[in-house]
Design a protein around this motif. Sequence first.
Motif, mmCIF file in Angstrom:
data_model
loop_
_atom_site.group_PDB
_atom_site.id
_atom_site.type_symbol
_atom_site.label_atom_id
_atom_site.label_comp_id
_atom_site.label_asym_id
_atom_site.label_seq_id
_atom_site.Cartn_x
_atom_site.Cartn_y
_atom_site.Cartn_z
ATOM 1 N N GLY A 230 0.817 -1.211 0.000
ATOM 2 C CA GLY A 230 0.000 0.000 0.000
ATOM 3 C C GLY A 230 0.843 1.248 0.000
ATOM 4 O O GLY A 230 2.066 1.215 -0.161
ATOM 5 N N THR A 231 0.171 2.370 0.188
ATOM 6 C CA THR A 231 0.859 3.652 0.232
ATOM 7 C C THR A 231 1.229 3.976 1.660
ATOM 8 O O THR A 231 0.671 3.455 2.606
ATOM 9 C CB THR A 231 -0.044 4.768 -0.310
ATOM 10 O OG1 THR A 231 -1.265 4.786 0.441
ATOM 11 C CG2 THR A 231 -0.371 4.532 -1.773
ATOM 12 N N ALA A 232 2.194 4.888 1.813
ATOM 13 C CA ALA A 232 2.611 5.324 3.144
ATOM 14 C C ALA A 232 1.517 6.180 3.753
ATOM 15 O O ALA A 232 0.769 6.828 3.047
ATOM 16 C CB ALA A 232 3.921 6.119 3.057
ATOM 17 N N PRO A 233 1.409 6.231 5.083
ATOM 18 C CA PRO A 233 0.373 7.031 5.731
ATOM 19 C C PRO A 233 0.404 8.496 5.346
ATOM 20 O O PRO A 233 -0.616 9.144 5.310
ATOM 21 C CB PRO A 233 0.679 6.850 7.229
ATOM 22 C CG PRO A 233 1.432 5.561 7.322
ATOM 23 C CD PRO A 233 2.213 5.464 6.046
ATOM 24 N N ALA A 234 1.592 9.036 5.032
ATOM 25 C CA ALA A 234 1.677 10.461 4.716
ATOM 26 C C ALA A 234 1.215 10.767 3.311
ATOM 27 O O ALA A 234 1.108 11.908 2.929
ATOM 28 C CB ALA A 234 3.114 10.951 4.892
ATOM 29 N N ALA A 235 0.977 9.758 2.497
ATOM 30 C CA ALA A 235 0.559 9.987 1.114
ATOM 31 C C ALA A 235 -0.679 9.173 0.820
ATOM 32 O O ALA A 235 -0.621 8.130 0.183
ATOM 33 C CB ALA A 235 1.686 9.608 0.153
ATOM 34 N N PRO A 236 -1.848 9.613 1.278
ATOM 35 C CA PRO A 236 -3.077 8.853 1.058
ATOM 36 C C PRO A 236 -3.398 8.724 -0.406
ATOM 37 O O PRO A 236 -3.148 9.628 -1.192
ATOM 38 C CB PRO A 236 -4.138 9.684 1.792
ATOM 39 C CG PRO A 236 -3.567 11.049 1.858
ATOM 40 C CD PRO A 236 -2.090 10.879 1.964
ATOM 41 N N SER A 237 -3.948 7.572 -0.797
ATOM 42 C CA SER A 237 -4.214 7.333 -2.210
ATOM 43 C C SER A 237 -5.489 8.002 -2.662
ATOM 44 O O SER A 237 -6.411 8.212 -1.904
ATOM 45 C CB SER A 237 -4.322 5.826 -2.463
ATOM 46 O OG SER A 237 -5.356 5.279 -1.686
#
Length: 445
Positions: A230-237
């Motif tokens: 998934g994506t990192a928490p700081a970069a929401p999809s």
Amino acid sequence: MSRNRSRTVIIAAGLLVLFPMTAASCDDEAPGVRLGTATLGTVDEIVEAPGTVVARTAATLTAPAAGTLTDLLVEPGEKVAEGDVLAVIHSPELERRRDAAKKALDQAPSGGGVPTGTSGFTAVRERTDKQAGKAFEQAAEAADQIADPELKKALKRQVDAAREQYAAASEAAGAAVRSVQRGVASLSRAVGALSAAQRLQTEQAYELADAAVDALTLRAPVAGVVQLGGTAPAAPSSLSGLLESGGQLPQSAGAAGAAGVDTTIPEGGFVAAGAPVLTVVDTSRLGLSAEVDETDVLLVETGVKARVELDAAPGATYAATVRSTDLLPTTSARGGVSYRVRLDLAAGSYAGTEEAAPAPRPGMSAVIRLSVRQATSAVTVPASAVLSKDGQDTVWIVDDGRYRAAGVRLGVQGEDTVQVLSGVDAGQQIVVGGADRVEAGAEVR
């Protein structure tokens, strides 16, 4: 000059003429006072803001049900087109439900196989209603396994619509039975209504079960580059556009796992419901997200050009253009108010060379300098020449060999140089340093 802000910088094309600090010039100046001349030039006002490189879209595909990742058809870093099959999950539970629904559909009556008595009609209708309720509950449970709220809502809407259609058909069958009981309708009409309700129930149960199984085939919702997990928490999809035509049930977005834990799922590995399998990042059009202070945001308009520097590419400069400014503010951790400005990011280069700068990656830190205003052929003075006197911007000028305070109206302004709209003319001798040592009417010595 107290009204200048640390975020605003001036770049002036035009020379400021200062009298050289020689022994002869000191004879004409009070101790600590420096004289200069207002000049004509071009002034660009720059608003500086911190920012981050962002991808326009990043869609994370998650497992809609627990199972095994039987096929992983792409490698990390591989470019894919929208609609490409990326992975397949095997879920025995969902497949079992679909097989049972298919068997029930094959056995559903199509005009026959229903009782002839009204009491039998009532019993069959009750049994069919119970089967329909169970099928809808199972479909709703499958929807609850979708992690993304928007996608879960879309599947539940599909379940609700099927439930409403069946309820209408069941009510029509009940009405037909009541008509037979009152002797105002034929038995064949009741038979047809009940058969239609039974058929609709089994068709809807199969379609919902088949949609859940079809969701096990993960397809690229957008064109882009694949990364596992998934994506990192700081970069929401961003998941806009995941609802695809052709009956393909879209996948949901997932979140990254705990720090220090590799959440990527290998081919053949077990996958839990809602676990992120892979992410497709659209890097074809990179952008920037800048945080502009409230004191500067009114100067930022759509189309404003900017120069960008990245911490990851020292010496390189990138071009950017403002696309939009958010209407609602954000509050920083220190309590300040800022507004998010979104920009389109173009290619970069190294200063003084033709060497192309490296392509940025989403999440990189940036310093963004927005060219918000420009004044050409403008009367300019150093910012140090302007002071506030009785609430009025003032410049000390030399008039007939004596100091005189002249009220001025400023235009484009910043830390180093400001535009004077009125009060001072080009070529006029002014105090550019030590203004606090000057007295009105004092003779320039």
